[in-house]
Design an enzyme around this catalytic site. Structure first.
Site, PDB file in Angstrom:
ATOM      1  CG  ASN A   9      45.728  42.814  39.738  1.00 58.43           C
ATOM      2  OD1 ASN A   9      46.724  42.651  40.445  1.00 58.43           O
ATOM      3  ND2 ASN A   9      45.580  43.872  38.948  1.00 58.43           N
ATOM      4  CD1 TRP A  10      44.697  38.740  45.007  1.00 61.15           C
ATOM      5  CD2 TRP A  10      46.382  38.032  46.312  1.00 61.15           C
ATOM      6  NE1 TRP A  10      44.386  37.470  45.438  1.00 61.15           N
ATOM      7  CE2 TRP A  10      45.403  37.010  46.238  1.00 61.15           C
ATOM      8  CE3 TRP A  10      47.520  37.806  47.073  1.00 61.15           C
ATOM      9  CZ2 TRP A  10      45.546  35.792  46.905  1.00 61.15           C
ATOM     10  CZ3 TRP A  10      47.672  36.590  47.737  1.00 61.15           C
ATOM     11  CH2 TRP A  10      46.689  35.591  47.653  1.00 61.15           C
ATOM     12  CE  LYS A  11      44.101  46.538  40.951  1.00 56.17           C
ATOM     13  NZ  LYS A  11      43.407  47.720  40.504  1.00 56.17           N
ATOM     14  CG  HIS A  95      46.802  46.447  35.617  1.00 55.72           C
ATOM     15  ND1 HIS A  95      46.632  47.689  36.184  1.00 55.72           N
ATOM     16  CD2 HIS A  95      45.721  45.708  35.973  1.00 55.72           C
ATOM     17  CE1 HIS A  95      45.492  47.692  36.864  1.00 55.72           C
ATOM     18  NE2 HIS A  95      44.919  46.504  36.747  1.00 55.72           N
ATOM     19  CD  GLU A  97      46.187  49.724  39.345  1.00 55.93           C
ATOM     20  OE1 GLU A  97      46.854  48.784  39.826  1.00 55.93           O
ATOM     21  OE2 GLU A  97      44.969  49.873  39.575  1.00 55.93           O
ATOM     22  CD  GLU A 168      41.644  45.128  34.205  1.00 53.05           C
ATOM     23  OE1 GLU A 168      41.076  44.533  35.116  1.00 53.05           O
ATOM     24  OE2 GLU A 168      42.772  45.617  34.315  1.00 53.05           O
ATOM     25  N   GLY A 174      38.740  50.304  40.189  1.00 56.77           N
ATOM     26  CA  GLY A 174      38.840  50.791  41.563  1.00 56.77           C
ATOM     27  C   GLY A 174      37.940  51.974  41.865  1.00 56.77           C
ATOM     28  CB  SER A 213      34.129  48.428  39.785  1.00 61.54           C
ATOM     29  OG  SER A 213      35.026  49.496  40.043  1.00 61.54           O
ATOM     30  N   GLY A 234      39.985  43.090  40.850  1.00 59.52           N
ATOM     31  CA  GLY A 234      40.958  43.727  41.735  1.00 59.52           C
ATOM     32  C   GLY A 234      40.469  43.681  43.168  1.00 59.52           C
ATOM     33  N   GLY A 235      39.896  44.796  43.630  1.00 62.44           N
ATOM     34  CA  GLY A 235      39.485  44.949  45.028  1.00 62.44           C
ATOM     35  C   GLY A 235      38.719  43.751  45.596  1.00 62.44           C
TER      36      GLY A 235
HETATM   37  P1  PGA Z   1      39.047  46.609  40.454  1.00 56.27           P
HETATM   38  O1  PGA Z   1      40.439  46.386  39.686  1.00 56.27           O
HETATM   39  O2  PGA Z   1      38.285  45.322  40.385  1.00 56.27           O
HETATM   40  O3  PGA Z   1      39.450  46.968  41.867  1.00 56.27           O
HETATM   41  O4  PGA Z   1      38.340  47.725  39.772  1.00 56.27           O
HETATM   42  C1  PGA Z   1      40.516  45.648  38.497  1.00 56.27           C
HETATM   43  C2  PGA Z   1      41.915  45.616  37.991  1.00 56.27           C
HETATM   44  O5  PGA Z   1      42.642  46.616  38.155  1.00 56.27           O
HETATM   45  O6  PGA Z   1      42.365  44.607  37.425  1.00 56.27           O
END
Ligand code: PGA
Length: 251
Positions: A9-11, A95, A97, A168, A174, A213, A234-235
């Protein structure tokens, strides 16, 4: 046999140049020793670029979000029908967010999930609790409520067929904090059991991803758990080396 998946997930990150560089690195470093399906979720404006670079490779792509509505007067939104133009097979739904920053509630998320499925996309439903909820020991209650919203809107028992669920924990996204393999397994197991109350076979075949993470350093111990079928990253998905290493845990 369940499908294993590592999804990035590149956000809201990337540029034409950075995407091209990242995907070229992935194309050259990913090998076929991984049993995982690899999916990237770029910002929607880059889908044409991703389609062009990834077609005829093992890398699949999807959208981070999509409207629950048919095309029409919804300024700023992206319709599922538009995603079909770019051969998207997947869409993230709910998600955390989107839930927290854009106030998407369970009903909105259920509508998005249903609409994506109607159009033949595979939705990846994200569920998870806050740190406060975990401390209150209501994690399973929260996650089941998020699942039930999807079930309640659906008109059939095969609601989770051709879908995936990503657990998640919000406190792990994050933050560098990761659920321990045991913590994650216990919620994954509860999710599978809950889906089994609707359809046992679908529950058994349902791909359950862990997100929060995930890095090369913790992926193998998480994947060793019986109900963890891969990751939503994500990251670390923006770093080709880390992402490829995570995929190598899936053998
Ligand atoms: P993260 O994000 O790996 O940076 O914690 C995961 C996500 O939001 O899908």
């Amino acid at each position: 046999m369940r499908q294993f998946v590592v999804a990035g997930n590149w956000k809201m990150n990337g540029s034409l140049e950075a995407n091209a560089h990242l995907l070229e690195q992935l194309k050259s470093q990913l090998d076929n020793t991984t049993k995982a399906e690899i999916i990237v979720f770029p910002p929607t404006v880059y889908l044409a670029q991703i389609q062009q670079i990834c077609r005829d490779t093992g890398i699949k792509w999807g959208a981070q979000d999509a409207s629950p509505n048919r095309p029409g007067a919804y300024t700023g939104e992206i319709a599922v029908e538009m995603l079909e133009d770019f051969a998207c097979e997947y869409v993230l739904v709910g998600h955390s967010e989107r839930r927290t920053l854009y106030h998407e509630d369970d009903v909105m998320i259920a509508m998005k999930f249903a609409h994506a499925k109607r159009h033949g996309l595979t939705p990846i439903l994200c569920v998870g609790e806050t740190l406060h909820e975990r401390k209150q020991q209501v994690t399973e209650t929260i996650v089941k409520k998020q699942l039930d919203a999807i079930v309640n809107l659906a008109d059939s028992t095969d609601v989770f067929k051709h879908a995936m669920i990503a657990y998640e924990p919000i406190w792990a996204i994050g933050t560098g904090l990761t659920a321990s393999p045991e913590q994650a397994q216990s919620v994954h197991h509860a999710i599978r059991e809950h889906v089994a109350t609707i359809d046992k076979t679908i529950a058994e075949q349902l791909t359950l991803l862990y997100g929060g993470s995930v890095k090369a350093a913790n992926a193998a111990s998480l994947f060793a758990m019986p109900d963890i079928d891969g990751f939503l990253v994500g990251g670390a998905s923006l770093d080709a080396h880390q992402f490829v290493e995570i995929t190598q845990c899936i053998k």
